[in-house]
Structures are given as C-alpha cells and as structure tokens.
Scaffold this motif. Structure first.
Motif, short mmCIF file in Angstrom:
data_model
loop_
_atom_site.label_atom_id
_atom_site.label_comp_id
_atom_site.label_asym_id
_atom_site.label_seq_id
_atom_site.Cartn_x
_atom_site.Cartn_y
_atom_site.Cartn_z
N TYR A 1 -2.67 -52.29 -20.92
CA TYR A 1 -2.92 -51.01 -21.57
C TYR A 1 -1.61 -50.38 -22.05
O TYR A 1 -0.53 -50.73 -21.58
CB TYR A 1 -3.60 -50.04 -20.60
CG TYR A 1 -4.78 -50.64 -19.87
CD1 TYR A 1 -5.85 -51.19 -20.57
CD2 TYR A 1 -4.82 -50.67 -18.48
CE1 TYR A 1 -6.93 -51.74 -19.90
CE2 TYR A 1 -5.89 -51.22 -17.80
CZ TYR A 1 -6.95 -51.76 -18.51
OH TYR A 1 -8.01 -52.32 -17.85
N ALA A 2 -1.72 -49.44 -22.96
CA ALA A 2 -0.55 -48.77 -23.52
C ALA A 2 -0.08 -47.67 -22.57
O ALA A 2 -0.19 -46.47 -22.86
CB ALA A 2 -0.90 -48.19 -24.89
N THR A 3 0.43 -48.09 -21.43
CA THR A 3 0.89 -47.14 -20.42
C THR A 3 1.99 -47.79 -19.59
O THR A 3 2.51 -48.84 -19.96
CB THR A 3 -0.30 -46.69 -19.54
OG1 THR A 3 0.13 -45.64 -18.68
CG2 THR A 3 -0.85 -47.84 -18.70
N GLY A 4 2.32 -47.18 -18.44
CA GLY A 4 3.39 -47.69 -17.59
C GLY A 4 2.89 -48.42 -16.36
O GLY A 4 1.95 -49.20 -16.44
N HIS A 5 3.48 -48.10 -15.20
CA HIS A 5 3.23 -48.85 -13.97
C HIS A 5 1.93 -48.45 -13.27
O HIS A 5 1.51 -49.14 -12.35
CB HIS A 5 4.41 -48.65 -13.01
CG HIS A 5 4.34 -49.49 -11.77
ND1 HIS A 5 4.36 -50.88 -11.80
CD2 HIS A 5 4.25 -49.14 -10.46
CE1 HIS A 5 4.30 -51.34 -10.57
NE2 HIS A 5 4.24 -50.32 -9.74
N SER A 6 1.30 -47.35 -13.70
CA SER A 6 0.16 -46.83 -12.94
C SER A 6 -1.07 -46.61 -13.81
O SER A 6 -1.49 -45.46 -14.03
CB SER A 6 0.55 -45.51 -12.26
OG SER A 6 1.69 -45.68 -11.45
N PRO A 7 -1.70 -47.66 -14.31
CA PRO A 7 -2.91 -47.49 -15.12
C PRO A 7 -4.03 -46.74 -14.40
O PRO A 7 -4.85 -46.08 -15.05
CB PRO A 7 -3.33 -48.94 -15.42
CG PRO A 7 -2.06 -49.71 -15.38
CD PRO A 7 -1.28 -49.07 -14.27
#
Length: 302
Positions: free
Chosen positions: A271-277
C-alpha cells in the motif's frame, strides 16, 4: 462497521480516517489478562466469540492498540478478533525475564502457542513486524493451530535483517552500530522525535506507551531480529494460506517484500503508506485479509 467491496472504496475511506484517542479501546472491546508462560499479558478481544477467530500480535515498541482501527472492521464482518501485548511491552511490561538477556524466540513462540491454544483453533494469525517472525516459527512448528498467516511489515530478510533497511542499511556493517542496545535506542528515538511523521494523537500515545515498555525488552527483541531464522522452504511447503503486507515507504523496500513473498509462496499486498498499514490503511488491509480468510475457508472445506 461495513467493509467496502472495492479497493477504490477502501482507499477512499483510508484517505479520510478520523483522529482517534489511541489509548481508548474500540467500543465493545473486552480487556483481560492472559496467563502466558512468560507471565501475565494484557489482552483484548472484539466481536462475536462464535465467529472465526483472528489473532493479531503487535511488534517491538507496539501494543494491541495498533489494531484499534483494523479490529472493528474485521469484527464487523463477523470475525472474533483478539490481540495481546508482547512480554516487556506496554501493559505486559512485567512479563518476561529481567535484564536484556534471556529474551529468546522460544519465549515468544511459547506465549503465542499458549494464546492460540486458549481459544478455538485453527485461527487466522497476523504477526506485525517482529511478531511476524514469531508467527512464522509457530506456523512451521504447529501448523494445526494456524488457518492463515499474515506477515504485516515483517522483516523480509533473514539473519541480520537491519542490513536491508533503506538508506541506513550500510550501518549494519559497522560493528559498534549494530549492537542491540544502540539499535534499540535508535528505534526509541524514532518514536520520541516523530521521525515517521505520525499524527499528534498517535505520537502522544506512542510516547506514553514507551514510558511503560521495558528498555531491556526492546534490546532483547532487537538482538533476536539480528538472528532472524531462514524459514523460506518450510513455509513454502506449508499448506497454510499466506499473505505478506507492506507499505511502499516501509523500512525495507517493496521489492524485498515481493521477493520474500515469492520465496515463501505467499500472496503480497503493498500500500501507499509506511511501516504501519494497520494504522494508516486499515480498510485496504481488511479487504485483503477477508479475501485471504475466505480463500482459507474454501480450502478447509475441500
């Protein structure tokens, strides 16, 4: 809470997530203590106890509250969701050995097996970051306890996993800088300084949580992550359906997660996010989890 039927709809809901007080459990949550081999662990559950069981375990410097947005979505789909704080972490701070030594994979595996055995099995198991390494060991050792396995932001390497961290991976070649106490300090500094740019509400809770977490447990877990076992082949041989989940801007590059998923025979979602979906893209993650769970249901019905 209803689950959107399309990825586009899930993305839209994740774009407008409201701020929450992360210290408060989702409405309807039951908090309790679990007597694990390592000691008394803080746990909670949410949803219909008659529904299919989902066990989600947080990682280093984390806690069950990391799933405060994800758990209600799954519970709304009829699943019974449970989680617990790892020994030494947050409300389970008193569990586990004294000092930085004595923290072993066996300790965490025994706790996870005991928690799974305490309810209906097999259960859908999700391990976040370090807990994903533990979940792999449990799946290999006790596959009859696991209906499906999700590895959420779990290090996609073996051995000294920090060597693959983007930008700073080269530090793993400097002996002084890969001591577990130093790396543990960097992780804590990352939280304290909001290096990952989380929301003010999330930052306040993360810092309050660190005030309870025992530093030696952080160091002990970091040491274990420096000796991550290679379970590629036994996981690939396992009949348990598997999903690897990561953020495009995670600590490790997406290509490493895709390679990891291929090696263990897992599906992959990035997903277009960081370490914590689970915190930033919970609807997209829930959509993929339900798809995995339904696939496992079909396989078990054969």
């Amino acid at each position: 809470m209803s689950l959107p039927m399309t990825a586009e709809a899930a993305y839209g809901l994740d774009e407008v997530l409201p701020p929450i007080d992360w210290a408060l459990a989702p409405e309807g949550t039951r908090a309790y203590r679990f007597a694990a081999p390592s000691g008394s662990l803080a746990a909670w559950d949410l949803g219909d106890p008659e529904g299919e069981r989902v066990v989600m375990v947080p990682g280093i410097t984390g806690s069950k509250e990391d799933f405060a947005l994800l758990a209600p979505i799954l519970a709304g789909q009829g699943y019974f969701v449970q989680s617990y704080d790892l020994p030494g972490q947050y409300e389970s701070a008193d569990a586990g050995p004294e000092g930085a030594e004595g923290w072993s994979y066996e300790l965490f595996v025994d706790d996870m097996i005991a928690f799974l055995e305490a309810g209906s099995t097999p259960a859908h198991l999700l391990g976040f970051s370090f807990a994903g390494i533990v979940a792999q060991l449990v799946t290999v050792q006790r596959p009859e306890l696991v209906r499906s396995l999700t590895l959420l932001a779990t290090p996609p390497l073996t051995g000294q996993v920090f060597r693959g961290v983007r930008t700073l991976g080269w530090l793993a070649r400097v002996p002084f800088l890969v001591r577990k106490h130093f790396v543990g300090g960097v992780m804590i500094w990352n939280v304290r300084t909001n290096f990952s740019k989380v929301t003010p509400e999330r930052l306040a809770f993360a810092n309050a949580r660190l005030d309870h977490t025992r530093r030696e447990s952080v160091d002990g877990i970091v040491g274990l992550m420096m000796t991550t076992p290679n379970l590629y082949q036994p996981l690939r041989d396992s009949a348990v359906p598997k999903l690897v989940v990561a953020g495009e801007h995670d600590l490790w590059r997406a290509k490493l997660y895709r390679r990891f998923a291929k090696r263990i025979g897992a599906a992959v979602a990035v997903y277009a996010t960081g370490h914590s979906p689970c915190e930033t893209t919970p609807h997209q993650l829930a959509l993929d989890l339900v798809q995995l769970y339904r696939t496992s249901e079909k396989l078990s019905a054969r």
